[in-house]
Write a protein that holds these residues in place. Sequence first.
Motif, PDB file in Angstrom:
ATOM      1  N   ALA A 491      59.346 100.666  57.663  1.00  0.00           N
ATOM      2  CA  ALA A 491      59.082  99.633  56.661  1.00  0.00           C
ATOM      3  C   ALA A 491      59.361 100.180  55.262  1.00  0.00           C
ATOM      4  N   LEU A 492      58.962 101.422  55.017  1.00  0.00           N
ATOM      5  CA  LEU A 492      59.209 102.044  53.711  1.00  0.00           C
ATOM      6  C   LEU A 492      60.708 102.152  53.439  1.00  0.00           C
ATOM      7  N   GLN A 493      61.452 102.492  54.493  1.00  0.00           N
ATOM      8  CA  GLN A 493      62.907 102.599  54.343  1.00  0.00           C
ATOM      9  C   GLN A 493      63.510 101.247  53.953  1.00  0.00           C
ATOM     10  N   LEU A 494      63.028 100.193  54.651  1.00  0.00           N
ATOM     11  CA  LEU A 494      63.530  98.848  54.350  1.00  0.00           C
ATOM     12  C   LEU A 494      63.278  98.507  52.887  1.00  0.00           C
ATOM     13  N   LEU A 495      62.064  98.821  52.437  1.00  0.00           N
ATOM     14  CA  LEU A 495      61.692  98.498  51.058  1.00  0.00           C
ATOM     15  C   LEU A 495      62.500  99.347  50.078  1.00  0.00           C
ATOM     16  N   ALA A 496      62.726 100.583  50.449  1.00  0.00           N
ATOM     17  CA  ALA A 496      63.507 101.468  49.584  1.00  0.00           C
ATOM     18  C   ALA A 496      64.946 100.978  49.487  1.00  0.00           C
ATOM     19  N   ALA A 497      65.402 100.345  50.570  1.00  0.00           N
ATOM     20  CA  ALA A 497      66.776  99.836  50.582  1.00  0.00           C
ATOM     21  C   ALA A 497      66.905  98.560  49.770  1.00  0.00           C
ATOM     22  N   GLY A 498      65.799  98.103  49.164  1.00  0.00           N
ATOM     23  CA  GLY A 498      65.901  96.959  48.260  1.00  0.00           C
ATOM     24  C   GLY A 498      65.427  95.650  48.847  1.00  0.00           C
ATOM     25  N   GLN A 499      64.978  95.676  50.106  1.00  0.00           N
ATOM     26  CA  GLN A 499      64.436  94.427  50.655  1.00  0.00           C
ATOM     27  C   GLN A 499      63.096  94.131  49.998  1.00  0.00           C
ATOM     28  N   HIS A 500      62.820  92.849  49.840  1.00  0.00           N
ATOM     29  CA  HIS A 500      61.500  92.519  49.315  1.00  0.00           C
ATOM     30  C   HIS A 500      60.915  91.335  50.065  1.00  0.00           C
ATOM     31  N   PHE A 501      59.564  91.244  49.982  1.00  0.00           N
ATOM     32  CA  PHE A 501      58.847  90.284  50.824  1.00  0.00           C
ATOM     33  C   PHE A 501      57.758  89.588  50.019  1.00  0.00           C
ATOM     34  N   ASP A 502      57.443  88.351  50.474  1.00  0.00           N
ATOM     35  CA  ASP A 502      56.333  87.633  49.844  1.00  0.00           C
ATOM     36  C   ASP A 502      55.003  88.265  50.236  1.00  0.00           C
ATOM     37  N   VAL A 503      54.928  88.606  51.507  1.00  0.00           N
ATOM     38  CA  VAL A 503      53.695  89.226  52.006  1.00  0.00           C
ATOM     39  C   VAL A 503      54.075  90.386  52.917  1.00  0.00           C
ATOM     40  N   ILE A 504      53.368  91.488  52.752  1.00  0.00           N
ATOM     41  CA  ILE A 504      53.531  92.606  53.681  1.00  0.00           C
ATOM     42  C   ILE A 504      52.202  92.783  54.413  1.00  0.00           C
ATOM     43  N   LEU A 505      52.203  92.457  55.703  1.00  0.00           N
ATOM     44  CA  LEU A 505      50.988  92.597  56.515  1.00  0.00           C
ATOM     45  C   LEU A 505      51.059  93.929  57.243  1.00  0.00           C
ATOM     46  N   CYS A 506      50.065  94.764  57.050  1.00  0.00           N
ATOM     47  CA  CYS A 506      50.145  96.105  57.629  1.00  0.00           C
ATOM     48  C   CYS A 506      48.828  96.481  58.310  1.00  0.00           C
ATOM     49  N   ASP A 507      48.958  96.916  59.553  1.00  0.00           N
ATOM     50  CA  ASP A 507      47.774  97.372  60.293  1.00  0.00           C
ATOM     51  C   ASP A 507      47.272  98.673  59.669  1.00  0.00           C
ATOM     52  N   ILE A 508      45.964  98.899  59.702  1.00  0.00           N
ATOM     53  CA  ILE A 508      45.438 100.135  59.116  1.00  0.00           C
ATOM     54  C   ILE A 508      45.584 101.302  60.082  1.00  0.00           C
ATOM     55  N   ARG A 509      45.139 101.077  61.310  1.00  0.00           N
ATOM     56  CA  ARG A 509      45.124 102.186  62.260  1.00  0.00           C
ATOM     57  C   ARG A 509      46.416 102.222  63.057  1.00  0.00           C
ATOM     58  N   MET A 510      47.261 103.190  62.732  1.00  0.00           N
ATOM     59  CA  MET A 510      48.519 103.361  63.473  1.00  0.00           C
ATOM     60  C   MET A 510      48.730 104.851  63.711  1.00  0.00           C
ATOM     61  N   PRO A 511      49.408 105.175  64.804  1.00  0.00           N
ATOM     62  CA  PRO A 511      49.494 106.589  65.193  1.00  0.00           C
ATOM     63  C   PRO A 511      50.328 107.454  64.242  1.00  0.00           C
ATOM     64  N   GLU A 512      51.472 106.962  63.775  1.00  0.00           N
ATOM     65  CA  GLU A 512      52.346 107.831  62.977  1.00  0.00           C
ATOM     66  C   GLU A 512      51.922 107.842  61.510  1.00  0.00           C
ATOM     67  N   MET A 513      52.207 106.739  60.858  1.00  0.00           N
ATOM     68  CA  MET A 513      51.772 106.630  59.465  1.00  0.00           C
ATOM     69  C   MET A 513      50.748 105.508  59.404  1.00  0.00           C
ATOM     70  N   THR A 514      49.577 105.812  58.846  1.00  0.00           N
ATOM     71  CA  THR A 514      48.525 104.788  58.825  1.00  0.00           C
ATOM     72  C   THR A 514      48.793 103.788  57.706  1.00  0.00           C
TER      73      THR A 514
END
Lengths: 581, 104
Positions: A491-514
């Motif tokens: 997701a960070l890569q997508l955002l870094a590539a210039g994509q943008h969103f109205d809402v970013i819904l993100c789970d808190i507890r995730m195994p790799e990056m929280t």
Amino acid sequence: MKILTPAATPATAARAKKSPPARAFRSLRVRLDEAEQTLAAIRTGEIDALVVGGPAGERVFTLEGAERGYRVLMEAMSEGVATLSEQGLISYCNARFAAIVGVPLEQTIGNPISRLVTAADRERFQALIAAGTIGRSEDEFWLQAPGVGAPALVRLAVVSLVMDGAQTHCLVMTDLTEQRRQSATIAAERARMQTRLLLADRMSSLGTLAAGVAHEINNPLAYALTSLELMTKRLTELAVPSRPMGCESTEWLRRQLDRAHEGAERVRLIVRGLKAFSRADDETMEVIDPRRALDTSIALVLNEVRHRAQLVKDYDTLPAVWANEARLAQVFLNLLVNATQAIPAGAATHNEIRVSGRADAEGRAVIEVRDTGCGIEADHLGLIFDPFFTTKPQNVGTGLGLALCHAVIGSLDGQITVESKPGEGSVFRVVLPGVKGAAVPLPVPPSVAPAAVNPRGRLLFIDDERDTCEVVEEALASIHTVVATTDARQALQLLAAGQHFDVILCDIRMPEMTGVDFLSRLEIDNPAQASRVVLMSGGYVCRPEDPPIVRSRKLLEKPFTIDQVSSLMREAMQREPLAAG
Amino acid sequence: MTAVVKALRVKRPRVDPDYLLRLFVSGFTARSQRAIENLQNICERYLAGRYRIEVVDLHQSPGLARDEQIIATPTLLKVRPFPPQRVIGDLSQVDKVLHGLDIK
């Protein structure tokens, strides 16, 4: 009365100093006087005791009066007292002695003490008596008279003396049976407290476990609910009047779906309730709708209540209050459980638990839980809020429930009171200060706006559960552009590539990056997009070490509905439309 | 049996009192109790603030009888001021007690 006095005037004293013969004379005179006085006193009976010197030292012979007083003292003592002859016969004992060994007084005096000593103790008893002739000796014995049920545990102290040439043993006996019993009572009480503490401990472990279970259930429940929602929507689209052929089976399907949805919804309420009762839930205070807390509590006890009473809900007009929802729900649950347990199973149609709520004249929230159960004894009314007071059988009540209620309501500046009549039922009344002019955050109302009029928005959905991602994608694809990923780094890569969103819904507890790490990173890289992040949680507890941006952020609680996501999208798009391009 | 001397300190002055009076009794006979009461009354009236009374039960400390040459009880011994003097009986005749204690 004789006065033993020499002529002790200053004048004679002065003379005595001057003349040694006069002084000797005076001294003799004094001694003679004293001797005369003493003899006269003895002869006229003005004394009550004589002191006689002998090889064994001075002995006092009392002439009158003293024995009776000592006898009274002996009989009044709570110690047993006895004298033994040389052969071990009881020559005297007080009533207390006889009472301790449980034998009538007249059957004690004149009997050998050995009757009371068990065969195993004889030798030890002889040793005690023997030691008494040297000095005071003490030991403990179980004494049992023949034909007496319970033996008595006593401490015996022995002092021996020679009376009229015969050896006499004086025994003082302290009853230890009562002391033993008291310490046994104390031990039993201690054991009971320990059991209760263990139970309380177990309850708190259960709470922790419940929090974990709730979290685990919430994720699969989230997409189960969403899937059901999607199916219902698709069915509505299929069941257009132009296709009458499918109507009947569509209706049947809808009924099944509704039922499944209802079931899943109840699971959601129960899981939310479980979370509320674990202390893992955060303790933040906020303006809440007490009706929600009531709903949660009722969902948890409904099954149990069904067998015992009809449950009537009457709390539509409750004002908002300042509280922690979980704690408040816990109070209501305790009251509901008590009400349920007060009603025996089997007569559900004749019994009622009424949960009512209203605002009083001062704008306070008044909530009542009224039951038609067994009621509370008048003697117990003053005690029921005390910790560890319980009338329930062991392992049913901890005696903590109402104490906890009292503490929670007290901490909210509220009051909890009780009225009860044995045999008729009880009313527990909770009064909480109302919050004036505060808007109660109610569950997001279902969206009824047709999808077509919504402009298309962009949603970035990050959740490590692939199923959840797919369901959301599927549900919203027709309305919004949904980009879903199971990895926050992507997701960070997508955002870094210039994509943008109205809402970013993100789970808190995730195994790799929280979710917390993701948000913290985005906050640095792209604050504009970071402000559009909404974190999702299935039972997340804010920790003090979380960055402020996390703690201050509103959470979307799992399981959520598609409508809630739609609302979030709509709000974001209205508040801050994305720049074109 | 540990208390050798039971001191009835009615009014304890800072310095040693002028009169030290030791009353020997044997147990709690009526005569002993009368002697104690009478002595208290006399001292309060004539020696207020200047005396100390010690009551010795010879049952509890018979050895003291030999030391003080006590033959019978109750016996009042004026230990101080010098010279030592004794009065035998229940001390009910006030004038004789005063005379025996050298109090005018």
